[in-house]
Scaffold this motif. Structure first.
Motif, PDB file in Angstrom:
ATOM      1  N   LEU A   9     -68.960 108.156  10.103  1.00 53.88           N
ATOM      2  CA  LEU A   9     -69.957 108.802   9.258  1.00 53.88           C
ATOM      3  C   LEU A   9     -69.713 108.324   7.841  1.00 53.88           C
ATOM      4  O   LEU A   9     -68.716 108.675   7.230  1.00 53.88           O
ATOM      5  N   GLY A  10     -70.602 107.505   7.352  1.00 52.83           N
ATOM      6  CA  GLY A  10     -70.411 106.967   6.017  1.00 52.83           C
ATOM      7  C   GLY A  10     -69.189 106.081   5.975  1.00 52.83           C
ATOM      8  O   GLY A  10     -69.031 105.195   6.801  1.00 52.83           O
ATOM      9  N   GLU A  11     -68.301 106.342   5.054  1.00 52.97           N
ATOM     10  CA  GLU A  11     -67.122 105.514   4.869  1.00 52.97           C
ATOM     11  C   GLU A  11     -65.917 106.017   5.658  1.00 52.97           C
ATOM     12  O   GLU A  11     -64.878 105.398   5.658  1.00 52.97           O
ATOM     13  N   THR A  12     -66.064 107.175   6.331  1.00 47.10           N
ATOM     14  CA  THR A  12     -64.920 107.734   7.034  1.00 47.10           C
ATOM     15  C   THR A  12     -64.911 107.278   8.482  1.00 47.10           C
ATOM     16  O   THR A  12     -65.932 106.950   9.052  1.00 47.10           O
ATOM     17  N   GLU A  13     -63.757 107.286   9.064  1.00 45.79           N
ATOM     18  CA  GLU A  13     -63.592 106.915  10.458  1.00 45.79           C
ATOM     19  C   GLU A  13     -62.576 107.879  11.059  1.00 45.79           C
ATOM     20  O   GLU A  13     -61.473 108.006  10.567  1.00 45.79           O
ATOM     21  N   THR A  14     -62.954 108.580  12.123  1.00 45.05           N
ATOM     22  CA  THR A  14     -62.095 109.587  12.718  1.00 45.05           C
ATOM     23  C   THR A  14     -62.042 109.386  14.219  1.00 45.05           C
ATOM     24  O   THR A  14     -63.083 109.275  14.859  1.00 45.05           O
ATOM     25  N   ALA A  15     -60.861 109.326  14.782  1.00 45.55           N
ATOM     26  CA  ALA A  15     -60.736 109.254  16.238  1.00 45.55           C
ATOM     27  C   ALA A  15     -61.078 110.614  16.813  1.00 45.55           C
ATOM     28  O   ALA A  15     -60.721 111.642  16.260  1.00 45.55           O
ATOM     29  N   VAL A  16     -61.769 110.622  17.948  1.00 41.53           N
ATOM     30  CA  VAL A  16     -62.227 111.877  18.535  1.00 41.53           C
ATOM     31  C   VAL A  16     -61.068 112.792  18.880  1.00 41.53           C
ATOM     32  O   VAL A  16     -61.119 113.983  18.664  1.00 41.53           O
ATOM     33  N   ASP A  17     -59.985 112.232  19.403  1.00 45.52           N
ATOM     34  CA  ASP A  17     -58.874 113.087  19.814  1.00 45.52           C
ATOM     35  C   ASP A  17     -57.787 113.168  18.744  1.00 45.52           C
ATOM     36  O   ASP A  17     -56.681 113.589  19.032  1.00 45.52           O
ATOM     37  N   ALA A  18     -58.087 112.792  17.533  1.00 47.78           N
ATOM     38  CA  ALA A  18     -57.105 112.867  16.459  1.00 47.78           C
ATOM     39  C   ALA A  18     -56.906 114.318  16.028  1.00 47.78           C
ATOM     40  O   ALA A  18     -57.837 115.114  16.065  1.00 47.78           O
ATOM     41  N   PRO A  19     -55.699 114.674  15.645  1.00 47.02           N
ATOM     42  CA  PRO A  19     -55.483 116.041  15.144  1.00 47.02           C
ATOM     43  C   PRO A  19     -56.231 116.231  13.837  1.00 47.02           C
ATOM     44  O   PRO A  19     -56.504 115.268  13.123  1.00 47.02           O
ATOM     45  N   PRO A  20     -56.551 117.473  13.504  1.00 47.86           N
ATOM     46  CA  PRO A  20     -57.257 117.709  12.243  1.00 47.86           C
ATOM     47  C   PRO A  20     -56.390 117.318  11.062  1.00 47.86           C
ATOM     48  O   PRO A  20     -55.167 117.374  11.129  1.00 47.86           O
ATOM     49  N   PRO A  21     -57.022 116.904   9.962  1.00 42.94           N
ATOM     50  CA  PRO A  21     -56.237 116.546   8.779  1.00 42.94           C
ATOM     51  C   PRO A  21     -55.519 117.766   8.214  1.00 42.94           C
ATOM     52  O   PRO A  21     -55.939 118.894   8.460  1.00 42.94           O
ATOM     53  N   PRO A  22     -54.450 117.550   7.474  1.00 41.00           N
ATOM     54  CA  PRO A  22     -53.719 118.693   6.906  1.00 41.00           C
ATOM     55  C   PRO A  22     -54.605 119.496   5.964  1.00 41.00           C
ATOM     56  O   PRO A  22     -55.503 118.953   5.325  1.00 41.00           O
ATOM     57  N   ALA A  23     -54.315 120.763   5.867  1.00 41.90           N
ATOM     58  CA  ALA A  23     -55.093 121.665   5.009  1.00 41.90           C
ATOM     59  C   ALA A  23     -54.896 121.284   3.551  1.00 41.90           C
ATOM     60  O   ALA A  23     -53.826 120.854   3.145  1.00 41.90           O
ATOM     61  N   SER A  24     -55.939 121.459   2.781  1.00 39.98           N
ATOM     62  CA  SER A  24     -55.862 121.195   1.347  1.00 39.98           C
ATOM     63  C   SER A  24     -56.614 122.289   0.611  1.00 39.98           C
ATOM     64  O   SER A  24     -57.259 123.130   1.218  1.00 39.98           O
ATOM     65  N   ASP A  25     -56.543 122.250  -0.698  1.00 36.76           N
ATOM     66  CA  ASP A  25     -57.260 123.234  -1.497  1.00 36.76           C
ATOM     67  C   ASP A  25     -58.766 123.144  -1.277  1.00 36.76           C
ATOM     68  O   ASP A  25     -59.465 124.139  -1.337  1.00 36.76           O
ATOM     69  N   ALA A  26     -59.276 121.946  -1.018  1.00 34.79           N
ATOM     70  CA  ALA A  26     -60.713 121.767  -0.811  1.00 34.79           C
ATOM     71  C   ALA A  26     -61.180 122.498   0.443  1.00 34.79           C
ATOM     72  O   ALA A  26     -62.328 122.913   0.537  1.00 34.79           O
ATOM     73  N   GLU A  27     -60.290 122.656   1.424  1.00 32.89           N
ATOM     74  CA  GLU A  27     -60.682 123.325   2.660  1.00 32.89           C
ATOM     75  C   GLU A  27     -60.829 124.825   2.491  1.00 32.89           C
ATOM     76  O   GLU A  27     -61.386 125.492   3.349  1.00 32.89           O
ATOM     77  N   SER A  28     -60.337 125.369   1.396  1.00 26.27           N
ATOM     78  CA  SER A  28     -60.502 126.797   1.174  1.00 26.27           C
ATOM     79  C   SER A  28     -61.923 127.109   0.682  1.00 26.27           C
ATOM     80  O   SER A  28     -62.357 128.244   0.746  1.00 26.27           O
ATOM     81  N   ALA A  29     -62.631 126.076   0.229  1.00 26.28           N
ATOM     82  CA  ALA A  29     -64.022 126.248  -0.194  1.00 26.28           C
ATOM     83  C   ALA A  29     -64.904 126.362   1.048  1.00 26.28           C
ATOM     84  O   ALA A  29     -64.548 125.879   2.113  1.00 26.28           O
ATOM     85  N   PRO A  30     -66.054 127.005   0.936  1.00 25.00           N
ATOM     86  CA  PRO A  30     -66.939 127.127   2.085  1.00 25.00           C
ATOM     87  C   PRO A  30     -67.384 125.749   2.576  1.00 25.00           C
ATOM     88  O   PRO A  30     -67.591 124.833   1.789  1.00 25.00           O
ATOM     89  N   ALA A  31     -67.527 125.625   3.877  1.00 20.50           N
ATOM     90  CA  ALA A  31     -67.955 124.368   4.477  1.00 20.50           C
ATOM     91  C   ALA A  31     -69.432 124.127   4.188  1.00 20.50           C
ATOM     92  O   ALA A  31     -70.214 125.062   4.034  1.00 20.50           O
ATOM     93  N   VAL A  32     -69.794 122.862   4.118  1.00 25.26           N
ATOM     94  CA  VAL A  32     -71.202 122.504   3.973  1.00 25.26           C
ATOM     95  C   VAL A  32     -71.887 122.773   5.300  1.00 25.26           C
ATOM     96  O   VAL A  32     -71.379 122.407   6.355  1.00 25.26           O
ATOM     97  N   ARG A  33     -73.025 123.436   5.258  1.00 26.35           N
ATOM     98  CA  ARG A  33     -73.740 123.792   6.482  1.00 26.35           C
ATOM     99  C   ARG A  33     -74.823 122.765   6.772  1.00 26.35           C
ATOM    100  O   ARG A  33     -75.557 122.350   5.879  1.00 26.35           O
TER     101      ARG A  33
END
Length: 75
Positions: A9-33
């Motif tokens: 998606l765009g410039e990012t690349e994520t393996a389907v079975d990859a673990p979620p990225p570590p939590a950061s301060d940005a993740e405490s903000a509401p997710a984009v819907r």
């Protein structure tokens, strides 16, 4: 072994079975819907899964009237 599918998606690349990225301060903000609307449930559901894997809050609707109804409650 089968190759692991990748999601691009765009410039990012994520393996389907990859673990979620570590939590950061940005993740405490509401997710984009994102509301995925498609008359093909397989497409809409796949879009939702891909978006959720990349941190979006996503919901699927399969027709226009359902999407219009979901807009007011999914804000």
């Amino acid at each position: 072994d089968w190759p692991r599918p990748l999601i691009r998606l765009g410039e990012t690349e994520t393996a389907v079975d990859a673990p979620p990225p570590p939590a950061s301060d940005a993740e405490s903000a509401p997710a984009v819907r994102v509301l995925c609307v498609d008359d093909n449930p397989d497409v809409a559901d796949s879009e939702v899964m891909l978006l959720q894997l990349t941190g979006f809050e996503a919901r699927a609707c399969y027709d226009g009237p359902a999407a219009l109804a979901a807009v007011t409650e999914f804000r």
